[in-house]
Design an enzyme around this catalytic site. Structure first.
Site, PDB file in Angstrom:
ATOM      1  N   HIS A 307      -0.795   2.722  -8.735  1.00  0.00           N
ATOM      2  CA  HIS A 307      -0.833   3.926  -7.913  1.00  0.00           C
ATOM      3  C   HIS A 307      -0.359   3.569  -6.519  1.00  0.00           C
ATOM      4  O   HIS A 307      -0.644   2.479  -6.026  1.00  0.00           O
ATOM      5  CB  HIS A 307      -2.260   4.499  -7.840  1.00  0.00           C
ATOM      6  CG  HIS A 307      -2.275   5.908  -7.386  1.00  0.00           C
ATOM      7  ND1 HIS A 307      -2.298   6.249  -6.044  1.00  0.00           N
ATOM      8  CD2 HIS A 307      -2.217   7.067  -8.079  1.00  0.00           C
ATOM      9  CE1 HIS A 307      -2.276   7.569  -5.955  1.00  0.00           C
ATOM     10  NE2 HIS A 307      -2.221   8.085  -7.155  1.00  0.00           N
ATOM     11  N   ASP A 365      -4.195   9.040 -15.455  1.00  0.00           N
ATOM     12  CA  ASP A 365      -3.377   9.440 -16.601  1.00  0.00           C
ATOM     13  C   ASP A 365      -3.601   8.560 -17.823  1.00  0.00           C
ATOM     14  O   ASP A 365      -3.261   8.947 -18.934  1.00  0.00           O
ATOM     15  CB  ASP A 365      -1.891   9.408 -16.225  1.00  0.00           C
ATOM     16  CG  ASP A 365      -1.558  10.506 -15.231  1.00  0.00           C
ATOM     17  OD1 ASP A 365      -2.177  11.568 -15.342  1.00  0.00           O
ATOM     18  OD2 ASP A 365      -0.704  10.291 -14.370  1.00  0.00           O
TER      19      ASP A 365
HETATM   20  N1  CMC Z   1       3.824  -1.617 -14.730  1.00  0.00           N
HETATM   21  C1  CMC Z   1       4.400  -2.774 -14.318  1.00  0.00           C
HETATM   22  N2  CMC Z   1       4.645  -3.082 -13.036  1.00  0.00           N
HETATM   23  C2  CMC Z   1       4.343  -2.158 -12.108  1.00  0.00           C
HETATM   24  C3  CMC Z   1       3.738  -0.931 -12.441  1.00  0.00           C
HETATM   25  C4  CMC Z   1       3.488  -0.669 -13.808  1.00  0.00           C
HETATM   26  N3  CMC Z   1       2.922   0.479 -14.187  1.00  0.00           N
HETATM   27  N4  CMC Z   1       3.535  -0.209 -11.324  1.00  0.00           N
HETATM   28  C5  CMC Z   1       3.991  -0.948 -10.308  1.00  0.00           C
HETATM   29  N5  CMC Z   1       4.471  -2.144 -10.779  1.00  0.00           N
HETATM   30  C6  CMC Z   1       4.998  -3.246  -9.973  1.00  0.00           C
HETATM   31  C7  CMC Z   1       6.395  -2.934  -9.477  1.00  0.00           C
HETATM   32  O1  CMC Z   1       7.386  -3.441 -10.353  1.00  0.00           O
HETATM   33  C8  CMC Z   1       6.401  -3.639  -8.128  1.00  0.00           C
HETATM   34  O2  CMC Z   1       6.642  -5.022  -8.343  1.00  0.00           O
HETATM   35  P1  CMC Z   1       7.462  -5.869  -7.242  1.00  0.00           P
HETATM   36  O3  CMC Z   1       6.653  -5.811  -5.990  1.00  0.00           O
HETATM   37  O4  CMC Z   1       7.524  -7.229  -7.842  1.00  0.00           O
HETATM   38  O5  CMC Z   1       8.795  -5.197  -7.102  1.00  0.00           O
HETATM   39  C9  CMC Z   1       4.965  -3.493  -7.626  1.00  0.00           C
HETATM   40  O6  CMC Z   1       4.161  -3.344  -8.810  1.00  0.00           O
HETATM   41  C10 CMC Z   1       4.746  -2.292  -6.716  1.00  0.00           C
HETATM   42  O7  CMC Z   1       5.309  -1.156  -7.360  1.00  0.00           O
HETATM   43  P2  CMC Z   1       5.984   0.053  -6.585  1.00  0.00           P
HETATM   44  O8  CMC Z   1       6.897   0.769  -7.500  1.00  0.00           O
HETATM   45  O9  CMC Z   1       6.539  -0.452  -5.266  1.00  0.00           O
HETATM   46  O10 CMC Z   1       4.706   0.907  -6.253  1.00  0.00           O
HETATM   47  P3  CMC Z   1       4.730   2.441  -5.893  1.00  0.00           P
HETATM   48  O11 CMC Z   1       3.549   2.643  -5.012  1.00  0.00           O
HETATM   49  O12 CMC Z   1       6.045   2.875  -5.366  1.00  0.00           O
HETATM   50  O13 CMC Z   1       4.543   3.143  -7.312  1.00  0.00           O
HETATM   51  C11 CMC Z   1       3.646   4.236  -9.200  1.00  0.00           C
HETATM   52  C12 CMC Z   1       3.368   3.738  -7.767  1.00  0.00           C
HETATM   53  C13 CMC Z   1       2.448   5.063  -9.654  1.00  0.00           C
HETATM   54  C14 CMC Z   1       4.874   5.145  -9.189  1.00  0.00           C
HETATM   55  C15 CMC Z   1       3.872   3.018 -10.130  1.00  0.00           C
HETATM   56  O14 CMC Z   1       2.728   2.190 -10.133  1.00  0.00           O
HETATM   57  C16 CMC Z   1       4.256   3.435 -11.549  1.00  0.00           C
HETATM   58  O15 CMC Z   1       5.437   3.679 -11.807  1.00  0.00           O
HETATM   59  N6  CMC Z   1       3.232   3.513 -12.491  1.00  0.00           N
HETATM   60  C17 CMC Z   1       3.499   3.996 -13.825  1.00  0.00           C
HETATM   61  C18 CMC Z   1       3.578   5.505 -13.814  1.00  0.00           C
HETATM   62  C19 CMC Z   1       2.211   6.154 -13.664  1.00  0.00           C
HETATM   63  O16 CMC Z   1       1.253   5.814 -14.319  1.00  0.00           O
HETATM   64  N7  CMC Z   1       2.155   7.173 -12.750  1.00  0.00           N
HETATM   65  C20 CMC Z   1       0.958   7.987 -12.548  1.00  0.00           C
HETATM   66  C21 CMC Z   1       0.352   7.824 -11.193  1.00  0.00           C
HETATM   67  S1  CMC Z   1      -1.296   8.558 -11.100  1.00  0.00           S
HETATM   68  C22 CMC Z   1      -1.061  10.265 -11.328  1.00  0.00           C
HETATM   69  C23 CMC Z   1      -0.228  10.928 -10.310  1.00  0.00           C
HETATM   70  O17 CMC Z   1      -0.439  10.737  -9.109  1.00  0.00           O
HETATM   71  O18 CMC Z   1       0.669  11.686 -10.692  1.00  0.00           O
END
Ligand code: CMC
Length: 430
Positions: A307, A365
């Site tokens: 998240h 989720d």
């Molecule tokens: N699986 C594997 N690696 C991950 C994941 C994941 N689900 N989420 C983040 N990472 C890694 C990502 O690759 C990055 O690694 P690095 O620093 O080495 O590049 C690091 O963790 C930080 O990720 P980010 O993309 O910079 O983090 P963000 O804050 O931009 O993204 C997120 C948050 C929710 C979009 C992301 O964690 C994600 O894509 N999760 C899966 C989708 C999901 O479950 N979304 C629902 C969120 S809760 C409900 C809502 O609010 O809608």
């Protein structure tokens, strides 16, 4: 007392004092509103990772503590002691209602649940295999063509009616999108059952027989709505705010929010998560998927994990997990392969160095899909259910924004990386 502190920014040896502001909770902010006028520079923050976009007194999240407050009340207390329509009132009006206020509000919402009969034809224009979110984007946007008497955003009474209509009609619209997709007749709402039970009935009843809503399932549904009601300035809420900043009508703006919610990084994650669990299929394939999630060259992510704000745990996930146990218990589901994969995936991911180091925990989720699947919803309905619940958050934030005398159209700047001025080249010379 006015905040007199400033932050100093030095550009090419010249100092600029920027005013600071303190919130009631959360980090202080540096106000850069006049920076361009003073220093001729923009700030740059794609994804808004360090940028506050508005003043808001509705919802607060402390991602390090894993805390979510609506108007100051912790989400776990609301999930346990309150119910969805009371939380709607709290979000919309700022305080918990008295019993008379609650009764009036529930009566108002209940008596706005039917949609204009002519809108039924609108549904019939879609292909049967349309995703219910596609149908919802269209039908909610079309509400502005049916409810002209609540589209004037400058009239507080019209804003109030539009808010009530959106909260009341969204379950009816979502249920109709579902019924249409499976070729069953639409089921009209009833005034003698509550919001969550009504939604279950509109989704699962058929005119051919009586349908009794199980109170445990209705309570679980209500909890899912409560846990998704608002989440401060997330992508879809910010979309609603940006769309409304131009003065667009509320139905069009909420349709924009639904479109944004659909994406798999946001509300679409609940559908993507259950589909991922099914694709994994059995516990012995989990290591393969964990390795893929860690591989920098593979775009795959474990859906339902991570998240932007929560870096400790997602407090909604904690309540949702408990609710999942209750529902699965009631329905006698123990050996379902999807559930086994989910439990084992959660265990392995929580012990894995990669996930611990990056603070990736199961989010809301991860568990909501398991409950909705057990209740009999197809995965395509998971995100529409999120949309039903989040409508009150969108509407509350919209109302707050429109009532703010300092409202300005949202207009981000950019860091341009394209060609500079060049002369047009005639086609024969290219
Ligand atoms: N699986 C594997 N690696 C991950 C994941 C994941 N689900 N989420 C983040 N990472 C890694 C990502 O690759 C990055 O690694 P690095 O620093 O080495 O590049 C690091 O963790 C930080 O990720 P980010 O993309 O910079 O983090 P963000 O804050 O931009 O993204 C997120 C948050 C929710 C979009 C992301 O964690 C994600 O894509 N999760 C899966 C989708 C999901 O479950 N979304 C629902 C969120 S809760 C409900 C809502 O609010 O809608």
């Amino acid at each position: 007392m006015a905040d007199t502190r400033t932050a100093t920014l030095i550009i090419d040896g010249k100092s600029y004092d920027l005013p600071m502001r303190s919130p009631t909770a959360g980090p202080d902010v540096v106000d850069i509103g006049k920076l361009y006028a003073q220093a001729g520079v923009f700030t740059h923050d794609p994804g808004f990772t360090s940028t506050s976009s508005c003043d808001s007194s509705i919802t607060f999240i402390d991602g390090d503590k894993g805390e979510l407050l609506h108007r100051g009340y912790p989400i776990d207390q609301l999930a346990e002691k309150s119910h969805f329509l009371e939380v709607c009132y709290l979000l919309l009006y700022g305080e918990l209602p008295s019993s008379t206020e609650l009764e009036t509000f529930e009566h108002t919402i209940t008596h706005h649940t039917m949609i204009h009969e002519q809108m039924h034809n609108f549904f019939r224009g879609f292909r049967r295999d349309a995703h219910p979110m596609a149908t919802m984007v269209g039908v909610v946007g079309a509400m502005s063509a049916f409810y002209h008497d609540s589209t004037d955003v400058n009239d507080p009474r019209q804003r109030e009616i539009a808010s009530h209509r959106l909260i009341a009609k969204m379950p009816t619209i979502a249920a109709m999108a579902y019924k249409y997709s499976i070729g069953q007749p639409f089921v009209y709402p009833r005034n003698d059952i509550d919001y969550a039970a009504n939604f279950l009935r509109m989704c699962f009843a058929v005119p051919a027989e009586e349908y009794k809503v199980d109170p445990v399932l209705a309570r679980a549904m209500d909890r899912i709505f409560t846990l998704h009601a608002d989440h401060e300035q997330n992508a879809s809420t910010s979309t609603v705010r940006l769309a409304s900043s131009s003065g667009a009508n509320p139905f069009a703006c909420i349709a924009a929010g639904i479109a944004c919610l659909w994406g798999p990084a946001h509300g679409g994650a609940n559908q993507a998560c259950l589909e991922m669990l099914r694709e994994i299929g059995s516990t012995n394939r989990i290591p393969e998927f964990i390795e893929r999630a860690k591989d920098k060259n593979d775009p795959f992510r474990l859906m339902g994990f991570g998240h932007r704000v929560y870096k400790n745990f997602d407090p909604r996930a904690k309540v949702m997990k408990q609710s999942a146990d209750e529902v699965l218990d009631l329905l006698g589901i123990e050996n379902n392969p999807t559930l086994q994969v989910a439990k084992e995936l959660e265990r392995i991911a929580l012990e894995d160095e990669y996930f611990i180091e990056k603070k990736l925990y199961p989010n809301v989720d991860f568990y909501s899909g398991i409950i909705l699947d057990a209740m009999g919803f197809p995965t395509s309905m998971f995100t529409p259910i999120f949309a039903v619940a989040r409508t009150v958050g969108w509407v509350s934030q919209w109302k707050e924004m429109i009532a703010d005398p300092a409202l300005k159209i949202g207009r981000p700047r950019q860091l341009y990386t394209g060609a500079t001025t060049r002369d047009y080249v005639e086609i024969e010379n290219r």
